[in-house]
Scaffold this active site. Structure first.
Site, mmCIF file in Angstrom:
data_model
loop_
_atom_site.group_PDB
_atom_site.id
_atom_site.type_symbol
_atom_site.label_atom_id
_atom_site.label_comp_id
_atom_site.label_asym_id
_atom_site.label_seq_id
_atom_site.Cartn_x
_atom_site.Cartn_y
_atom_site.Cartn_z
ATOM 1 N N GLY A 266 68.166 30.528 75.834
ATOM 2 C CA GLY A 266 68.212 31.070 74.487
ATOM 3 C C GLY A 266 68.267 32.590 74.505
ATOM 4 O O GLY A 266 67.877 33.226 75.486
ATOM 5 N N CYS A 267 68.761 33.164 73.428
ATOM 6 C CA CYS A 267 68.953 34.618 73.386
ATOM 7 C C CYS A 267 67.621 35.359 73.350
ATOM 8 O O CYS A 267 67.395 36.293 74.125
ATOM 9 C CB CYS A 267 69.825 35.006 72.203
ATOM 10 S SG CYS A 267 69.346 34.276 70.634
ATOM 11 N N TYR A 268 66.719 34.930 72.445
ATOM 12 C CA TYR A 268 65.393 35.554 72.413
ATOM 13 C C TYR A 268 64.699 35.388 73.755
ATOM 14 O O TYR A 268 64.093 36.319 74.286
ATOM 15 C CB TYR A 268 64.513 34.877 71.361
ATOM 16 C CG TYR A 268 64.653 35.390 69.962
ATOM 17 C CD1 TYR A 268 64.443 36.727 69.651
ATOM 18 C CD2 TYR A 268 64.950 34.518 68.914
ATOM 19 C CE1 TYR A 268 64.534 37.181 68.342
ATOM 20 C CE2 TYR A 268 65.040 34.966 67.607
ATOM 21 C CZ TYR A 268 64.836 36.296 67.321
ATOM 22 O OH TYR A 268 64.917 36.738 66.038
#
Lengths: 318, 318, 318, 318
Positions: free
Chosen positions: A131-133
């Site tokens: 995921g990006c976060y």
């Protein structure tokens, strides 16, 4: 090499198409879900390719991973959804609030945080893109925990993301008039799915389970994530900086910088820039910045493909 | 009542003029520094008024406070600069890096965090208006420290501000092309002046000196500050919420809300909205939102004027 | 006086609620369509009020106008939709592509371009509030055509609007990531509904039918319309300016200015600012600016209510 | 090939560096005016290179063109300023309000509107890169006038530009808080320098001098120009479209599209997209979109270099 994209009309899928069009060794053969020509996902399954990227919603994505692998067992499959990031069906149920649609895949998928799992990614045939976060928090945090430079408890991650991270499906809270001139928090504390991904991945790799207080924000920008991670440490800022520099010495996309990186230093690149600053006694501030659509999605997916297929890691990414 | 404004062309000065034009009991007699008609600051000193607002840079502001008070000893003077916020010349030297230009004023100035110092503000003749960042941190934090609801050490304030907080003087880093699509950190850790203001004010009022790790950001929005304050506590979110609700029961502009406030909930208002959320065990997250030009500057200045001169506290502000 | 609002959760309805909350003579009794408390439109019909504002989609709006008037024949009804702006069912069919749902209302409705139809609005009981784009073009153009200052043929209106003009219903093309950093044209030429409204209204009032080439844009801002209207004229810029100044001498919200007005000169106000500039020989450029949610919707509706009910025209609007 | 850049820290210079870093046949040897390492312009003059790009303010630029050519007579010099765009000192005096600093250069400089002057650019040693606004108007207009498809009189160009077009020197009107949420017109009518460039260039190439009413806007976006050009014509939209399609058949960066192009269709590319729409009888609307920093500056400069030095025209630009 031939690539196929599932879900090419979303922000990640579109970004992936754009970057792949510059990749010297890969050609996009088809992209499902786009307008012209419209190719249904089912049709994509039957199309032959060397690498398949899945940019579909979680729940749906794992179903197509299974279908593609059944028909193309030698192909590389890279899933950009959250479906294969957690390693047990129980954990998936806990953080995603639904039963996993293909639990048999969980063990096979290599977690594609490239810089950390590079050796496992070589030759892999199923990759779960982070995921990006989670990428923006794990890249600085994992080596600091592994080297016991910071205390694993009481880590605070204050993470601000551009609106493209929320996807392209129309929603009132994502309208221009709602996001412009605004800043909003959603799921503060211990609620966001990326907490599970961060804590579980770090524990798997380091044997130490951190506890993260996580606050995600919707920024009035199109792209980019800037995270401030507050850690307890008995060490100096210089020691922490050296620890990270050493860890990422052979990683061209992760760099330590002096001044806190700004969003625009990383947007439209596959970079993750980091800096470390002194807080009150016993506290350090770790800042990381990346583009959620590139290092946080499409770029890291290509980086993982490069490693898995034996290309130069930076091919098509600079 | 007649009001005079020094520095009426900056963002705070302009906001002050706009709000005062709706105030039923006050008329703006002159505004120095504006284009038409141009009135030099020196001329402003000689103009009679009942209340003077100083929206000048620090260093300059205290000089004009002295001049105005010498000529108009009965008038109310409200200084929006940082000159009178710290209470000793030494502290000023430490945080502002220069000698104080009028140290004799420091003891006379009442600190204008209205909700906290309301009784001292009644009848005051010299008021130091708090900083915008400091207001957004002190309003939620001071009652929690005073009531010993949170530990005073290891407080983290991650505070994001709109660009108007940096003023209207042309600077490359404030150009549209630099701020738009961007997010940047400046002075992270223990460096920003507002740390001194926060810690010193809270200690003066509560007898307890907190230690704050402070990270300020420049947001790509015109106005508003959203602060996430991470505190250590042995108490539940409900207890903290009740403590703040009770403290601000008689304060119309400070309100506890369930969901984290967004910037647009407070812009163009004199409100400070707050919420509290559960973090990892032992951690709570306090969120506060206000408009840096209103509750963080012009609005709080008018609120202080209302209290000092005996008007209704909300007059001209709703 | 008691007011009721139908469709209070859209951008116009919300703006109307906000402005009416400051109106000294009117109290909002209910607002349908909002979240808390939720009042269905049908329930609103039965609620007694002195003035009803309809902020509903066209097609639906006229239906509720009829229902409200049947039950409350003495009340003032102000329709902010496009349903009553054109004066024949044929014209409605042409521009809206559907049959009119209540053609009997068309003759009764006074067209609420306040400055032009002020005398007809006094005592009116049914008012059709003009469109935002149409207001920004008609206010400068109508007097120039009426006084034969400009040629009615070959008028070009290049009109840029903020995103709130497109409403609050989720649509992909209105997402933040689509509008931010972008500028887009829709329905260029002779296609936009407001052309019918502009040409028909000007003809009805002046006896001269203009022909307008109209290009509307979606700007990456929340609110405001800036229109550049290119006219052929044998007169000087000064003559045109005087003609408009004279026409609007008694109208507090319409003002001629020297330099071209900017969006931010008018946002959050009920003003329409205009300027005139010299083009190539025989061409003049008329610029007008207003806030689409205020003078282009909620503000003009309140202005019309003030005129119809005998209040001061500016009441609640300054 | 070795390239040198004068003025590498401005928006055009920086964009040029970025694009050249991907050019397979060119390496940037030095860049003056940047921070690290700081190289003064004078030092740049003495540095040997095959191609020099000048991104300096007008007035200054021509001076350095002369110095560079004196020392490096065989090198290619591309001037991105306005100094060499007009072809007589009188015209320069008229539009720039100052005497030309090196009038002897005017005749030698080939005007770098690549698609129009491609054959003259082959082998050229001095190229004047067109203005961004002028490029966006000339590309669609020149062929239409040359083929007598539209009347040369009474052309209206309504042209909206992102803020980077105004450069990086700090100015109050370019601050984030001034540009955000705003739209402003400057120099409307017959005043902007690009009018001279447009009319003179078209006349030189076609023998027909057009008359253009020109209104430039500052948009709240970083980059991109969208121009709506209103032309009188006796021909159909299809005929005009065909005329432009035919003219640009061999030009990879200029394309006719059906729907009006949006800014984001062209930003970060060297494309100029155009569409044509029907207006009121006798009027057509020509829309063009390009990125002011790419096709309007750095990209077109590289395209010109490619043509002049015999590289593939698209090299380093896709």
């Amino acid at each position: 090499m031939k690539a196929g994209i599932f879900g090419g009309s979303g922000y990640s899928g579109r970004e992936l198409s754009r970057w792949l069009s510059h990749h010297p060794s890969v050609t996009v053969e088809f992209s499902t879900g786009s307008a012209k020509p419209h190719i249904p996902h089912e049709e994509g399954v039957s199309r032959p390719a060397d690498v398949y990227f899945l940019c579909l919603p979680h729940g749906t994505s794992a179903v197509y991973v299974e279908k593609v692998r059944a028909l193309h067992p030698d192909a590389l499959v890279i899933d950009l959804s959250g479906d294969l990031r957690l390693k047990t069906p129980e954990s998936y149920q806990l953080w995603y609030g639904q039963e996993h649609s293909a639990p048999g895949l969980l063990k096979d998928a290599v977690f594609g945080l490239t810089e950390v799992f590079r050796s496992e990614l070589r030759g892999a045939r199923l990759i779960s893109n982070p995921g990006c976060y989670a990428t923006s928090v794990m890249l600085p945090l994992l080596p600091l925990i592994q080297g016991r430079w910071v205390e694993p408890d009481d880590i605070i991650a204050d993470a601000k993301s551009g609106a493209s991270g929320a996807g392209r499906s129309p929603r009132e809270d994502l309208l221009f008039c709602e996001v412009e001139g605004n800043l909003s928090i959603y799921s503060p504390g211990r609620k966001h799915r990326h907490i599970g991904e961060i804590e579980e991945t770090i524990e798997r790799e380091t044997g130490i389970r951190p506890t993260v207080t996580f606050v995600p924000y919707l920024l009035p920008v199109e792209r980019g994530i800037l995270s401030a991670i507050y850690v307890r440490t008995a060490h100096s800022v210089d020691e922490l900086r050296n620890a990270l520099s050493t860890y990422y010495a052979g990683s061209p996309f992760v760099r330590l910088v002096e001044r806190a990186p700004r969003l625009k230093d990383v947007t439209h690149t596959n970079l993750c820039l980091m800096s470390i600053h002194e807080g009150a006694p016993g506290r350090a501030i770790v800042v990381s910045a990346l583009d959620n659509l590139v290092k946080g999605a499409a770029g890291q997916a290509i980086q993982n493909m490069n490693v898995a297929l034996g290309f130069e890691e930076t091919e098509g990414l600079v």
